[in-house]
Design a protein around this motif. Structure first.
Motif, PDB file in Angstrom:
ATOM      1  N   PRO A  39       0.530  -1.234   0.033  1.00  0.00           N
ATOM      2  CA  PRO A  39       0.187   0.052  -0.085  1.00  0.00           C
ATOM      3  C   PRO A  39       0.748   1.294  -0.017  1.00  0.00           C
ATOM      4  N   PRO A  40       0.272   2.289  -0.098  1.00  0.00           N
ATOM      5  CA  PRO A  40       0.931   3.722  -0.119  1.00  0.00           C
ATOM      6  C   PRO A  40       1.623   3.883   1.231  1.00  0.00           C
ATOM      7  N   THR A  41       2.626   4.533   1.167  1.00  0.00           N
ATOM      8  CA  THR A  41       3.314   4.652   2.487  1.00  0.00           C
ATOM      9  C   THR A  41       3.350   5.961   2.948  1.00  0.00           C
ATOM     10  N   GLY A  42       2.480   6.795   2.380  1.00  0.00           N
ATOM     11  CA  GLY A  42       2.219   8.073   2.787  1.00  0.00           C
ATOM     12  C   GLY A  42       0.928   8.396   2.321  1.00  0.00           C
ATOM     13  N   PRO A  43       0.401   9.767   2.123  1.00  0.00           N
ATOM     14  CA  PRO A  43      -0.761  10.250   1.843  1.00  0.00           C
ATOM     15  C   PRO A  43      -1.197   9.743   0.404  1.00  0.00           C
ATOM     16  N   PHE A  44      -2.530   9.437   0.391  1.00  0.00           N
ATOM     17  CA  PHE A  44      -3.051   8.948  -0.903  1.00  0.00           C
ATOM     18  C   PHE A  44      -2.922   9.936  -2.048  1.00  0.00           C
ATOM     19  N   LEU A  45      -3.264  11.280  -1.756  1.00  0.00           N
ATOM     20  CA  LEU A  45      -2.613  12.355  -2.630  1.00  0.00           C
ATOM     21  C   LEU A  45      -1.910  13.386  -1.999  1.00  0.00           C
ATOM     22  N   ASP A  46      -0.916  13.721  -2.575  1.00  0.00           N
ATOM     23  CA  ASP A  46      -0.119  14.833  -1.952  1.00  0.00           C
ATOM     24  C   ASP A  46       0.240  15.838  -3.086  1.00  0.00           C
ATOM     25  N   TYR A  47      -0.083  17.037  -3.198  1.00  0.00           N
ATOM     26  CA  TYR A  47       0.424  17.907  -4.291  1.00  0.00           C
ATOM     27  C   TYR A  47       0.350  19.320  -3.839  1.00  0.00           C
ATOM     28  N   ASN A  48       1.152  20.157  -4.796  1.00  0.00           N
ATOM     29  CA  ASN A  48       1.069  21.572  -4.926  1.00  0.00           C
ATOM     30  C   ASN A  48       0.956  21.909  -6.387  1.00  0.00           C
ATOM     31  N   PHE A  49      -0.059  22.814  -6.625  1.00  0.00           N
ATOM     32  CA  PHE A  49      -0.351  23.194  -7.808  1.00  0.00           C
ATOM     33  C   PHE A  49      -0.020  24.600  -8.025  1.00  0.00           C
ATOM     34  N   ASP A  50       0.599  25.280  -7.067  1.00  0.00           N
ATOM     35  CA  ASP A  50       0.633  26.657  -7.200  1.00  0.00           C
ATOM     36  C   ASP A  50       2.287  27.067  -7.030  1.00  0.00           C
ATOM     37  N   VAL A  51       2.873  27.692  -7.866  1.00  0.00           N
ATOM     38  CA  VAL A  51       4.176  27.997  -8.264  1.00  0.00           C
ATOM     39  C   VAL A  51       4.666  28.808  -7.074  1.00  0.00           C
ATOM     40  N   ARG A  52       3.613  29.734  -6.706  1.00  0.00           N
ATOM     41  CA  ARG A  52       4.029  30.510  -5.576  1.00  0.00           C
ATOM     42  C   ARG A  52       4.328  29.871  -4.135  1.00  0.00           C
ATOM     43  N   LYS A  53       3.870  28.678  -4.168  1.00  0.00           N
ATOM     44  CA  LYS A  53       4.226  28.060  -2.837  1.00  0.00           C
ATOM     45  C   LYS A  53       5.561  27.169  -2.878  1.00  0.00           C
ATOM     46  N   GLY A  54       6.002  26.985  -4.098  1.00  0.00           N
ATOM     47  CA  GLY A  54       7.147  25.985  -4.163  1.00  0.00           C
ATOM     48  C   GLY A  54       6.980  25.425  -5.598  1.00  0.00           C
ATOM     49  N   PRO A  55       7.706  24.285  -5.612  1.00  0.00           N
ATOM     50  CA  PRO A  55       7.802  23.646  -7.007  1.00  0.00           C
ATOM     51  C   PRO A  55       6.337  22.630  -7.086  1.00  0.00           C
ATOM     52  N   ILE A  56       6.104  22.669  -8.445  1.00  0.00           N
ATOM     53  CA  ILE A  56       4.826  21.781  -8.609  1.00  0.00           C
ATOM     54  C   ILE A  56       5.278  20.313  -8.371  1.00  0.00           C
ATOM     55  N   SER A  57       4.301  19.790  -7.627  1.00  0.00           N
ATOM     56  CA  SER A  57       4.573  18.094  -7.419  1.00  0.00           C
ATOM     57  C   SER A  57       3.245  17.797  -7.355  1.00  0.00           C
ATOM     58  N   ILE A  58       3.153  16.247  -7.845  1.00  0.00           N
ATOM     59  CA  ILE A  58       1.884  15.712  -8.164  1.00  0.00           C
ATOM     60  C   ILE A  58       2.200  14.211  -7.623  1.00  0.00           C
ATOM     61  N   LYS A  59       1.688  13.593  -6.391  1.00  0.00           N
ATOM     62  CA  LYS A  59       1.868  12.194  -5.847  1.00  0.00           C
ATOM     63  C   LYS A  59       0.506  11.669  -5.609  1.00  0.00           C
ATOM     64  N   TRP A  60       0.543  10.744  -6.184  1.00  0.00           N
ATOM     65  CA  TRP A  60      -0.643   9.816  -5.990  1.00  0.00           C
ATOM     66  C   TRP A  60      -0.311   8.402  -5.208  1.00  0.00           C
ATOM     67  N   MET A  61      -0.741   8.027  -4.219  1.00  0.00           N
ATOM     68  CA  MET A  61      -0.469   6.739  -3.786  1.00  0.00           C
ATOM     69  C   MET A  61       1.044   6.540  -3.850  1.00  0.00           C
ATOM     70  N   ALA A  62       1.830   7.567  -3.347  1.00  0.00           N
ATOM     71  CA  ALA A  62       3.160   7.389  -3.306  1.00  0.00           C
ATOM     72  C   ALA A  62       3.677   6.065  -2.414  1.00  0.00           C
ATOM     73  N   GLY A  63       4.559   5.396  -2.897  1.00  0.00           N
ATOM     74  CA  GLY A  63       5.162   4.332  -2.084  1.00  0.00           C
ATOM     75  C   GLY A  63       4.295   2.993  -2.337  1.00  0.00           C
ATOM     76  N   ALA A  64       3.246   2.933  -2.934  1.00  0.00           N
ATOM     77  CA  ALA A  64       2.431   1.865  -3.238  1.00  0.00           C
ATOM     78  C   ALA A  64       3.133   1.343  -4.299  1.00  0.00           C
ATOM     79  N   GLN A  65       3.149  -0.405  -4.339  1.00  0.00           N
ATOM     80  CA  GLN A  65       3.829  -1.263  -5.344  1.00  0.00           C
ATOM     81  C   GLN A  65       2.910  -1.739  -6.293  1.00  0.00           C
TER      82      GLN A  65
END
Ligand code: PRX
Length: 687
Positions: A57-83
């Motif tokens: 299963p995922p090792t962290g949050p199911f969805l983790d993201y930043n869509f706003d360049v003003r808050k830092g680099p854009i990043s989109i992670k779904w189910m990270a850590g799940a294999q």
């Protein structure tokens, strides 16, 4: 080609026969599910997640993201850590569920007599064997493999084999030139390529291997060696293949078709080039899948960028798997007894998602079609539909428009009684073509799904659901689950209610691209900088009084030719490479079949003549640099170009001149207004 004004629309209700069995049976049901997917994405997507096999299963949050360049680099992670492994989910799981003997693909060749089929068990075996071949060549997790092939089953085998061992596939449409292929191989630093000897397109025999050879030479010149080229022996034994070089190959046992016979000369580089059928012979038929992180790369696919340099759009394993499967299931209302046919080439995203991964993840039977809609005649699509009793059919508006021109008889000669859903993709569909598709092809009883999406979105983002959405000809209607669109004004304000502006999305969905391969900065600049907090599609859209979304077309320097995006800059730099050209500017121009075409203004160097031969040479330049499908429809002599005082070319004015429209708007910023009259004088009479 912009859609008709929404005021003029007519509403078509979902066919009652479809509704009864549909996954989503009413608009109300769609709205409820949609609201859940927006308000509680985790609950919605967890249900989808549970339908797949995950090693862990995922090792962290199911969805983790930043869509706003003003808050830092854009990043989109779904189910990270799940294999998981997408190939395992697409093949092994279906076999385990008892679908081993079900046909995964029918193959229909260029010639109507060329055909084949492969079951899920057989496909799994072939994929395992090819995965073992790749491994034996030293290819493993994270390595990039280029694929340049026609629409044959080995293409699907190749991409699934890569996915099985964690190699990243980079498929290049086999209509691109050697130079374009080389650019893509170099950008991705591919270590191997899979191709075929040749292919028949209609009555034309193309030597694909020689295109690949030339591309590999260019790569070597630029200090990148592609170590292996695996060549499928695709041509029939009737087409004699002569090898020059060191090795000899055996003929594959293809069906011999009634067709013209030609000789194809192949150069063979021993050590680098290997025949597919030879290496497959000794390969083991079982291969354990490599368990990949949900956020590991699955593939990259190049798409045009407005700077001219193509972007390697990167998709990852877990999110793309869930999204391709879910959109396929709902948009085509997949049912187990369907025979589904998407006519797109796997070289484009439509083929990736809706020929390969989406249908296989659902255990569907579908068709891989090598031919063209016009060969041997303009009834080929409808003939194939009857032959395989196709229930769901998916094609492009440009194909529909060109077939319309041949009249209704070609359609009516065939029964088409199996059809239930007709889809379109790639460009706005004009209401006239929509209505022809509905009434003539679909006998006024099928649902039409006009699906809006992009290479970057991985799957459908705005689309009707066939059992639920009342449709309007020319509108892609409403967002898919998890998609939150907004229409923005120039100043970034959201338009509430009706209005037209930039189409953007407010939240990530599982299938959204994760980055531009090797260039995260370009990813942010292209999609997230103009309107911080939103993913910017680059398309314009109109929302009508009933909330329907109408895509109005690109608002950047990309041109959509027959559903293929090209950048004007890309075409210009090809033209400028011709020694006689001083300067070139290209713009999009309306075209009755292609939707849009490319219109070029060319300034020649002093002493050069704008003759017919010159035009042919310039068109050829574009064919060689990009590919035949990018060839401009119009080339006009431009002794000078309209520029601002700071030297910027005013394309807005060029677009008007190309159309013969003298209503040029504000021309006060032009450095030299006399250019305009000159350009009108040189306008080709057939434009
Ligand atoms: O302009 C839109 C148009 O095609 C673009 C995406 O092109 P590409 O990445 O090559 O993917 C094509 C197949 C998904 C979009 O930005 N487009 C695609 N579908 C539609 C469309 N325009 C209007 N209506 C559509 N249904």
């Amino acid at each position: 080609m912009a859609a008709s004004p929404p005021e003029a629309d007519e509403i078509f209700q979902p066919p009652a026969s479809l509704q009864a069995e549909a996954h989503v049976k009413s608009f109300k049901e769609y709205e409820e599910l949609y609201q859940e997917s927006i308000n509680d994405p985790e609950t919605f997507w967890r249900r989808v997640y549970d339908g797949f096999y995950w090693k862990s299963p995922p090792t962290g949050p199911f969805l983790d993201y930043n869509f706003d360049v003003r808050k830092g680099p854009i990043s989109i992670k779904w189910m990270a850590g799940a294999q998981t492994n997408i190939c395992y989910n697409a093949l092994d799981r279906n076999v385990e569920k008892g679908l081993g003997n079900k046909i995964a693909f029918y193959w229909e060749g260029n010639y109507p007599s060329d055909q084949g089929k492969i079951t899920y068990s057989e496909l799994l075996e072939e994929v395992c064997r090819f995965a073992n071949v790749l491994k034996s060549l030293g290819i493993g997790v994270g390595d990039r493999v280029a694929i340049y092939m026609p629409m044959i089953v080995e293409l699907s085998i190749s991409l699934l084999a890569c996915a099985r061992i964690g190699a990243i596939h980079s498929i290049v449409f086999a209509g691109y030139s050697s130079e374009s292929l080389a650019d893509r191989i170099l950008d991705a630093e591919c270590c191997a390529i899979v191709t075929t000897d040749g292919v028949w397109r209609g009555n034309k025999l193309l030597n694909l291997k020689s295109i690949v050879d030339k591309a590999l030479d260019i790569c070597s010149e630029r200090k990148h060696a592609v170590k292996k080229s695996i060549v499928v022996r695709h041509l029939s034994p009737k087409d004699e293949v002569i090898l020059s070089g060191d090795a000899n190959g055996e003929m594959a046992d293809d069906a011999i078709a009634k067709r013209p016979c030609r000789t194809l000369k192949l150069h063979w580089q021993d050590g680098r080039d290997v025949w597919w059928h030879e290496v497959m012979q000794t390969a083991d038929k079982s291969c354990d899948p490599v368990w990949m992180d949900a956020e590991d790369p699955l593939f990259m696919l190049y798409t045009s960028g407005s700077t001219g340099k193509p972007k390697g759009v990167l998709h990852t394993v877990g999110g793309y798997m869930m999204y391709s499967a879910t959109t396929f299931k709902y948009t085509f209302d997949y049912q187990p007894d369907d025979v589904y046919w998407c006519t797109a080439d796997v070289g484009w995203i439509t083929g990736h998602t809706y020929v390969a991964y989406g249908p296989l993840a659902n255990g569907a039977t579908s068709i891989i079609f090598e031919g063209t809609p016009f060969y041997p005649d303009a009834g080929r699509f409808w003939e194939v539909i009857d032959k395989y009793k196709v229930t769901k059919f998916y094609t492009a508006p440009t194909a529909i428009r060109s077939l319309m021109k041949f009249g209704d008889e070609h359609v009516k000669r065939h029964k088409r009684t199996s059809l239930k859903i007709l889809g379109t993709v790639g460009e706005p569909i004009n209401p006239e073509a929509w209505l022809w598709y509905y009434h003539v092809v679909g006998n006024s009883k099928c649902a039409i799904v006009d699906t809006f999406w992009q290479t970057e979105t991985g799957g459908h983002v705005i689309t009707p659901l066939p059992g639920a959405t009342p449709t309007k000809p020319g509108s892609a209607t409403f967002p898919f689950f998890g998609i939150q669109p907004a229409i923005l004004k120039d100043d970034g304000q959201e338009i509430e209610g009706t209005g037209e502006g930039y189409l953007v999305f407010k939240k990530p969905w599982p299938g959204i691209m994760r980055t531009v391969y090797g260039d995260p900065e370009r990813f942010e600049t292209t999609y997230f900088k103009k309107f911080p907090g939103y993913y910017c599609t680059g398309d314009g859209a109109h929302r009508d009084k009933d909330g329907y979304i109408w895509i109005t077309g690109r608002i950047d320097d990309l041109v959509n030719v027959s559903g293929h995006l090209l950048s004007t800059a890309e075409v210009e730099s090809a033209l400028i490479e011709h020694p006689a050209v001083a300067e070139a500017a290209s713009v999009s121009h309306p075209h009755s079949i292609k939707g849009e075409c490319i219109y070029c203004f060319v300034t020649l160097k002093q002493g050069e003549q704008f003759t017919d031969e010159m035009k042919v040479a310039l068109k050829n330049m574009v064919r060689v640099k990009i590919g035949p499908f990018a060839q401009p429809d119009f080339l006009q002599n431009a002794p000078a170009l309209p520029k601002t005082r700071s030297g910027k070319i005013m394309r807005r004015i060029l677009r008007k001149i190309a159309r013969g429209d003298r209503d040029l708007g504000d021309t006060s910023t032009l450095a030299d207004e006399s250019v305009i009259e000159l350009l009108f004088q040189f306008r080709p009479s057939d434009a």
